[in-house]
Design a protein around this motif. Structure first.
Motif, PDB file in Angstrom:
ATOM      1  N   GLY A   1      45.978 -95.754  27.670  1.00 21.26           N
ATOM      2  CA  GLY A   1      46.793 -96.924  27.948  1.00 21.26           C
ATOM      3  C   GLY A   1      46.563 -97.450  29.354  1.00 21.26           C
ATOM      4  O   GLY A   1      46.551 -98.653  29.591  1.00 21.26           O
TER       5      GLY A   1
ATOM      6  N   ALA B   1      44.818-101.362  21.006  1.00 19.27           N
ATOM      7  CA  ALA B   1      46.059-101.541  21.775  1.00 19.27           C
ATOM      8  C   ALA B   1      45.804-101.948  23.219  1.00 19.27           C
ATOM      9  O   ALA B   1      46.719-102.372  23.916  1.00 19.27           O
TER      10      ALA B   1
ATOM     11  N   ASN C   1      52.427-109.104  22.250  1.00 28.59           N
ATOM     12  CA  ASN C   1      53.782-108.706  22.630  1.00 28.59           C
ATOM     13  C   ASN C   1      53.833-108.178  24.056  1.00 28.59           C
ATOM     14  O   ASN C   1      52.824-108.149  24.767  1.00 28.59           O
ATOM     15  N   LYS C   2      55.028-107.747  24.461  1.00 28.57           N
ATOM     16  CA  LYS C   2      55.215-107.316  25.848  1.00 28.57           C
ATOM     17  C   LYS C   2      54.422-106.053  26.175  1.00 28.57           C
ATOM     18  O   LYS C   2      54.198-105.743  27.345  1.00 28.57           O
ATOM     19  N   ASN C   3      53.985-105.333  25.150  1.00 31.59           N
ATOM     20  CA  ASN C   3      53.114-104.164  25.357  1.00 31.59           C
ATOM     21  C   ASN C   3      51.642-104.542  25.283  1.00 31.59           C
ATOM     22  O   ASN C   3      50.778-103.668  25.230  1.00 31.59           O
ATOM     23  N   ASN C   4      51.380-105.851  25.270  1.00 27.89           N
ATOM     24  CA  ASN C   4      50.019-106.407  25.257  1.00 27.89           C
ATOM     25  C   ASN C   4      49.276-106.180  23.950  1.00 27.89           C
ATOM     26  O   ASN C   4      48.059-106.391  23.901  1.00 27.89           O
ATOM     27  N   GLU C   5      49.983-105.791  22.898  1.00 29.05           N
ATOM     28  CA  GLU C   5      49.331-105.568  21.612  1.00 29.05           C
ATOM     29  C   GLU C   5      49.152-106.899  20.889  1.00 29.05           C
ATOM     30  O   GLU C   5      50.048-107.744  20.889  1.00 29.05           O
TER      31      GLU C   5
END
Lengths: 112, 114
Positions: A9, A104, B38-42
């Motif tokens: 991440g 992701a 989204n806010k998690n960059n996904e």
């Protein structure tokens, strides 16, 4: 279904060190792999792409090799710079489908 | 510089309000995509078009999302009744046809639902 996995991440490195960002994928179709980079408040931009097995592709100091045997397309650079700090996304276009499937993402933070 | 133009860059809506965003794809590109980041960059794929026809789309079961790409007009994505969970960056992208073609992204519309 099709999927892309990026295991890190966040990667934090000091300027000048090498980096490898992992990317593996799953698809039953013939894969075309991409790396996109997204700087803060900017559009994602293409960094690299490949569909050729075992052939290294390079751009702006970054390089990657598609290995179909291990379903991998890891991104590497031998010496990171401060300007490399950004989000990096691995993406897959399977077969003749137009849709990109993204991982992701990995945030690369380069420190002075 | 991105040649995919998205407007507006920022959009603030109250819950239940309509939210509409527009996209002008790069000239000559027949394929247009919409993604939600989204806010998690996904990234979440929403829909894509080839010319005016829908190629693929997710199961927008709530039917709150609609999109179109009319000829000679900007493409658009509209949320009929915004919810807090819709707050995200909506990215439009375009490309030529084919598997090995680069997909060019716009800078996105950042939707905040308050």
């Amino acid at each position: 279904g099709d999927s892309v996995t990026q295991t890190e991440g966040l990667v934090t490195l000091t300027k000048g060190l090498p980096v490898m960002l992992n990317c593996t994928y799953q698809t039953t179709y013939s894969p075309f792999l991409f790396w996109y980079v997204q700087h803060l408040n900017e559009a994602p931009k293409l960094l690299l792409k490949s569909s050729t097995d075992n052939k290294r592709t390079e751009h702006q100091g970054f390089y990657a090799t598609l290995h179909k045997s291990s379903s991998s397309f890891h991104l590497q650079k031998s010496s990171v710079q401060l300007s490399d700090s950004a989000l990096y996304f691995c993406a897959l276009k399977p077969g003749s489908f137009n849709k990109l499937t993204f991982g992701a993402g990995t945030r690369l933070a380069v420190c002075p | 510089n991105s040649k995919v133009i998205q407007t507006p860059r920022y959009l603030v809506k109250g819950q239940g309000q309509k939210a509409k965003m527009r996209c002008i794809p790069e000239k000559g590109h027949p394929v247009v995509f919409w993604y939600q980041q989204n806010k998690n960059n996904e990234f979440k794929f929403l829909i894509n078009f080839q010319n005016q026809e829908v190629l693929q789309q997710i199961d927008m079961t709530e039917k709150r999302f609609s999109a179109e790409c009319p000829s000679n007009s900007p493409c658009s994505l509209e949320i009929q009744s915004s919810e807090a969970g819709d707050s995200a960056l909506y990215l439009c992208a375009s490309s030529l046809r084919g598997q090995n073609t680069e997909v060019f992204f716009g800078k996105g519309t950042r939707l905040t639902v308050v």
